[in-house]
Write a protein that holds these residues in place. Structure first.
Motif, PDB file in Angstrom:
ATOM      1  N   UNK A   4       0.861  -1.186   0.000  1.00  0.00           N
ATOM      2  CA  UNK A   4       0.000   0.000   0.000  1.00  0.00           C
ATOM      3  C   UNK A   4       0.893   1.229   0.000  1.00  0.00           C
ATOM      4  N   UNK A   5       0.385   2.310  -0.552  1.00  0.00           N
ATOM      5  CA  UNK A   5       1.212   3.509  -0.625  1.00  0.00           C
ATOM      6  C   UNK A   5       0.346   4.758  -0.564  1.00  0.00           C
ATOM      7  N   UNK A   6       1.004   5.841  -0.172  1.00  0.00           N
ATOM      8  CA  UNK A   6       0.389   7.171  -0.204  1.00  0.00           C
ATOM      9  C   UNK A   6       1.484   8.111  -0.725  1.00  0.00           C
TER      10      UNK A   6
ATOM     11  N   UNK B 105       5.089   8.699   1.080  1.00  0.00           N
ATOM     12  CA  UNK B 105       5.950   9.686   0.434  1.00  0.00           C
ATOM     13  C   UNK B 105       5.335  11.077   0.611  1.00  0.00           C
ATOM     14  N   UNK B 106       5.988  11.893   1.427  1.00  0.00           N
ATOM     15  CA  UNK B 106       5.510  13.254   1.700  1.00  0.00           C
ATOM     16  C   UNK B 106       6.226  14.304   0.858  1.00  0.00           C
TER      17      UNK B 106
ATOM     18  N   UNK C 245       9.344   5.661   4.600  1.00  0.00           N
ATOM     19  CA  UNK C 245       8.811   7.017   4.711  1.00  0.00           C
ATOM     20  C   UNK C 245       9.814   7.987   4.119  1.00  0.00           C
ATOM     21  N   UNK C 246       9.337   8.847   3.216  1.00  0.00           N
ATOM     22  CA  UNK C 246      10.209   9.845   2.590  1.00  0.00           C
ATOM     23  C   UNK C 246       9.601  11.229   2.824  1.00  0.00           C
TER      24      UNK C 246
ATOM     25  N   UNK D 173      13.830  17.273  -3.300  1.00  0.00           N
ATOM     26  CA  UNK D 173      12.407  17.558  -3.152  1.00  0.00           C
ATOM     27  C   UNK D 173      12.206  18.578  -2.030  1.00  0.00           C
ATOM     28  N   UNK D 174      11.473  19.657  -2.329  1.00  0.00           N
ATOM     29  CA  UNK D 174      11.218  20.720  -1.367  1.00  0.00           C
ATOM     30  C   UNK D 174       9.719  20.937  -1.206  1.00  0.00           C
ATOM     31  N   UNK D 175       9.326  21.346  -0.019  1.00  0.00           N
ATOM     32  CA  UNK D 175       7.926  21.683   0.215  1.00  0.00           C
ATOM     33  C   UNK D 175       7.634  23.002  -0.474  1.00  0.00           C
TER      34      UNK D 175
END
Length: 229
Positions: free
Chosen positions: A105-107, A129-130, A153-154, A206-208
């Motif tokens: 499962x993934x998000x 993955x956030x 978790x990323x 990767x940046x917010x």
């Protein structure tokens, strides 16, 4: 004389670059993008170069034309995020759960991260993955439990990351991360790995995006106030 030459110190520009060196340069590039000194394409190109740089000298090439690279730091750039959220800051009930039992499962992608997310992997695998998520809250708790399974978790590299937990004949590994922005989100990973694996670390490059937008909003407000006077 020969001995002196053999033991001469290596010039600073030729020293191998560390992750901390790359993070420092990435922060300068992020600030330059928010201030409008770099276009989005220029920023992306330079960040890619930073990730591939081998020496300190190679890193400095990407920021030598930016004012922030020549400022002398006056003190610590940020206050370290606490190891755990404050009492009552995060509700006990999860906003969402991701469960994998003999499955996966993934998000990931563009999704809204709540304040609490539960991830369970039982003879299965879960990926959280956030790196492209929208952070609606500054503090996010992820409860991760792995039993004969794997939880990955990323997070974006411009947030803070903390972990509390352990492993029973398994592996629980959280790579601590500190953001230079005191208003950046803090992701807390809390869990256990029983004959399984729980791992959390930043996804480089990767940046917010909403952090950059907040910085740009501050710059715009200051500019409007200046023009108003």
């Amino acid at each position: 004389m020969d001995l002196q030459k053999q033991h001469a110190p290596t010039p600073a520009a030729e020293l191998r670059a560390s992750d901390a060196d790359r993070d420092r340069v990435a922060d300068i590039l992020r600030e330059a993008l928010a201030e409008g000194r770099l276009t989005a394409d220029e920023h992306a190109e330079r960040v890619d170069g930073v990730l591939n740089a081998k020496t300190v000298g190679e890193l400095e090439v990407f920021v030598r034309d930016l004012p922030a690279a020549h400022r002398r730091p006056a003190g610590p750039a940020y206050a370290s995020a606490p190891s755990r959220p404050g009492p009552g800051a995060i509700p006990a009930e999860a906003d969402a759960s991701v469960v994998a039992v003999f499955s996966s499962a993934m998000r990931r992608g563009r999704w809204r991260a709540g304040r609490r997310l539960h991830a369970y992997a039982v003879f299965g695998s879960v990926e959280i993955d956030l790196s492209e998520a929208v952070f609606e809250y500054q503090q996010v708790v992820i409860k991760a439990v792995s039993v004969f399974g794997d939880v990955q978790i990323r997070v974006p590299e411009n947030v803070s990351l903390r972990g509390t937990g352990g492993g029973v004949l398994g592996n629980f590994e959280v790579s601590p991360l500190d953001s230079a922005d005191p208003e950046a989100p803090v992701v807390y990973v809390d869990g256990w790995a029983v004959l399984g694996n729980v791992e959390a670390r930043p996804r480089r490059g990767k940046l917010v995006a909403d952090i950059l937008e907040r910085v740009q909003d501050k710059v715009d407000r200051k500019l409007r106030r200046h023009l108003g006077h």
